[in-house]
Design a protein around this motif. Structure first.
Motif, short mmCIF file in Angstrom:
data_model
loop_
_atom_site.label_atom_id
_atom_site.label_comp_id
_atom_site.label_asym_id
_atom_site.label_seq_id
_atom_site.Cartn_x
_atom_site.Cartn_y
_atom_site.Cartn_z
N LEU A 166 30.46 -38.15 15.10
CA LEU A 166 31.28 -36.99 14.83
C LEU A 166 30.54 -36.01 13.94
N GLN A 167 30.80 -34.75 14.17
CA GLN A 167 30.33 -33.72 13.26
C GLN A 167 31.53 -33.25 12.46
N LEU A 168 31.46 -33.39 11.15
CA LEU A 168 32.58 -33.06 10.28
C LEU A 168 32.19 -31.93 9.35
N LEU A 169 33.07 -30.97 9.24
CA LEU A 169 32.84 -29.82 8.37
C LEU A 169 33.73 -29.95 7.15
N PRO A 170 33.15 -30.18 5.96
CA PRO A 170 33.99 -30.26 4.76
C PRO A 170 34.64 -28.92 4.45
N PHE A 209 41.66 -37.60 -1.59
CA PHE A 209 41.06 -37.38 -0.28
C PHE A 209 40.31 -36.05 -0.25
N ARG A 210 39.38 -35.95 0.69
CA ARG A 210 38.71 -34.69 1.00
C ARG A 210 38.97 -34.36 2.46
N PRO A 211 39.31 -33.11 2.77
CA PRO A 211 39.58 -32.74 4.16
C PRO A 211 38.29 -32.36 4.91
N PHE A 212 38.21 -32.77 6.18
CA PHE A 212 37.08 -32.45 7.05
C PHE A 212 37.61 -31.99 8.40
N ARG A 213 37.16 -30.84 8.84
CA ARG A 213 37.47 -30.39 10.19
C ARG A 213 36.45 -30.96 11.16
N LEU A 214 36.92 -31.34 12.32
CA LEU A 214 35.99 -31.79 13.35
C LEU A 214 35.22 -30.58 13.87
N ARG A 215 33.92 -30.75 14.02
CA ARG A 215 33.04 -29.61 14.31
C ARG A 215 32.29 -29.82 15.62
N ASN A 216 32.14 -28.69 16.35
CA ASN A 216 31.33 -28.66 17.57
C ASN A 216 31.83 -29.63 18.63
N GLN A 217 33.12 -29.73 18.77
CA GLN A 217 33.68 -30.58 19.81
C GLN A 217 33.64 -29.85 21.14
N ARG A 218 33.22 -30.54 22.19
CA ARG A 218 33.11 -29.91 23.50
C ARG A 218 34.47 -29.68 24.14
N GLU A 219 35.42 -30.55 23.85
CA GLU A 219 36.73 -30.44 24.45
C GLU A 219 37.77 -30.11 23.39
N ALA A 220 38.73 -29.27 23.78
CA ALA A 220 39.83 -28.98 22.86
C ALA A 220 40.68 -30.23 22.67
N GLY A 221 41.31 -30.31 21.51
CA GLY A 221 42.18 -31.44 21.25
C GLY A 221 43.45 -31.37 22.09
N LEU A 222 44.13 -32.50 22.20
CA LEU A 222 45.36 -32.56 22.99
C LEU A 222 46.36 -33.47 22.31
N LEU A 223 47.59 -32.97 22.20
CA LEU A 223 48.71 -33.75 21.67
C LEU A 223 49.68 -34.07 22.80
N THR A 224 50.10 -35.32 22.88
CA THR A 224 51.22 -35.72 23.71
C THR A 224 52.23 -36.41 22.79
N PRO A 233 47.60 -28.17 23.19
CA PRO A 233 46.31 -28.19 22.49
C PRO A 233 46.51 -28.35 21.00
N ALA A 234 45.55 -29.00 20.34
CA ALA A 234 45.71 -29.28 18.91
C ALA A 234 44.34 -29.36 18.25
N ARG A 235 44.35 -29.20 16.94
CA ARG A 235 43.16 -29.36 16.12
C ARG A 235 43.45 -30.36 15.01
N PHE A 236 42.47 -31.22 14.74
CA PHE A 236 42.61 -32.24 13.71
C PHE A 236 41.74 -31.90 12.50
N THR A 237 42.31 -32.11 11.32
CA THR A 237 41.53 -32.12 10.08
C THR A 237 41.77 -33.48 9.45
N VAL A 238 40.72 -34.29 9.33
CA VAL A 238 40.89 -35.65 8.83
C VAL A 238 40.70 -35.67 7.32
N LEU A 239 41.46 -36.55 6.66
CA LEU A 239 41.34 -36.74 5.22
C LEU A 239 40.63 -38.06 4.96
N LEU A 240 39.45 -37.99 4.34
CA LEU A 240 38.68 -39.19 4.02
C LEU A 240 38.73 -39.44 2.52
N PRO A 241 38.78 -40.71 2.11
CA PRO A 241 38.85 -41.01 0.68
C PRO A 241 37.66 -40.42 -0.07
#
Length: 364
Positions: free
Chosen positions: A6-10, A75-90, A348-356
């Motif tokens: 994964l490429q994560l953008l702080p 926690f610190r937030p990180f956006r997922l970066r340079n993803q080829r496909e858009a996110g998807l929520l069901t 479509p959706a975007r994730f920002t993950v929180l890592l310790p």
């Protein structure tokens, strides 16, 4: 989280749109279920320390402001970066179906417990992430070997008959199929009592989407395929429905959780699911228990006010169709109304993950 792929953008919490407006106390309550599981580990890593801090904070009482400070401090937030496909929520939910302990003409469809000769080939938490690799479960033979477990069609044709595995009997085969897809269910018995059941293994065969199958057959289009439309079609054509449902060779077994009044629907680690806060994820990318900010501007039916979906959720569950770093399944709760909202969700959706804080930030 599998950081190397994964490429994560702080980013800062101030960069997370809508962060200050969220109900962090609701997110904290959802996180506590995972914290209790994570805190039992003894490896002493950042996730364990953070989980234990959450439990201490909860014991002292946690207001909405306290919960926000907890997440921002730990926690610190990180956006997922340079993803080829858009996110998807069901979406998914806990269906309520009519059932009885005894079989009869009114309740002919068995709901099976896990067979004793069923063995896991992968951990349950990884069954979604590794389903593409082959069988996830198998049957242990008398000589100690392994063989594929019977398929859905074979089970429905009597492969498990006479083994005493029937937990309950349902009124409708389509209802049982949908309960298997959702992974849990609330059984409404003839006397009005509710009994909750949950996933307890599967036959190991890959999951096949019958919605996709019907699209490929020209019965539906992607635009007209909703859960409600699918269920309505299946129930209106019972003979065709049987053959269509058997296209999905996967078959799920259940165990009893307990009475409706004292139990909740459960995620893969036995964590109680929180409506609107629990998220099923791909564990190839996200560890269970990870807080994830999920934003979907076009998803508005999750809020009574019609506001766009943007909230902190927790990775509580997995699913065979949930694949990819920005692929999620929102748990909407129990019953028909929750099922309606879940069935409308494909956005479509975007994730920002929180890592310790303290976890490595190595270049990836």
């Amino acid at each position: 989280m599998r950081l190397e792929t994964l490429q994560l953008l702080p980013v800062e919490f101030s960069d997370v749109e809508g962060w200050e407006r969220d109900d962090h106390a609701a997110a904290f309550a959802a996180y506590l279920g995972s914290a209790r599981v994570i805190s039992e580990k003894d490896d002493g890593d950042c996730a364990v320390r953070t989980a234990k801090q959450a439990l201490r904070s909860a014991a002292a009482g946690t207001s909405r402001a306290d919960a926000r400070r907890f997440f921002e401090s730990n926690f610190r937030p990180f956006r997922l970066r340079n993803q080829r496909e858009a996110g998807l929520l069901t979406g998914y939910y806990e269906p309520e179906i009519a059932a009885s302990k005894a079989t009869s003409s009114a309740f002919p469809v068995p709901i099976y417990a896990r067979p004793s000769d069923l063995v896991n080939l992968v951990a349950e938490a990884d069954r979604g992430a590794r389903a593409h690799e082959g069988l996830t479960h198998a049957r242990q033979t008398a000589d100690g070997g392994l063989e594929p477990f019977p398929t859905r069609a074979e089970i429905e044709q009597g492969a498990l008959a006479g083994l005493g595995l029937e937990l309950f009997h349902a009124a409708d085969a389509v209802d049982v199929f949908m309960m298997q897809v959702q992974g849990s269910g609330l059984l409404r018995l003839p006397d009005g009592r509710g009994v909750r059941v949950t996933y307890d293994g599967k036959n190991g065969h890959p999951y096949t989407s019958i919605g996709r199958y019907l699209i490929d057959q020209g019965q539906f289009t992607p635009e007209t395929t909703t859960l409600q439309a699918l269920v309505s079609w299946l129930k209106s054509t019972p003979e065709r429905a049987r053959d269509v449902m058997r296209q999905n060779k996967s078959y799920v077994f259940f165990r009893i959780v307990g009475p409706e009044e004292t139990t909740s629907a459960l995620g893969v680690q036995g964590v109680p699911l929180s409506a609107g806060r629990s998220l099923a994820v791909d564990t190839a990318f996200h560890a269970l228990g990870t807080p994830i900010w999920v934003s979907s501007p076009t998803l508005s039916h999750a809020h009574a006010t019609g506001q766009p979906f943007a909230r902190l959720m927790v990775a509580h569950d997995v699913g065979s169709a949930i694949r990819g770093p920005q692929r999620g399944d929102v748990y909407f709760g129990s019953g028909a109304a929750a099922g309606h909202r879940a069935g409308l969700t494909k956005h479509p959706a975007r994730f920002t993950v929180l890592l310790p804080r303290g976890e490595t930030d190595a270049e990836r």
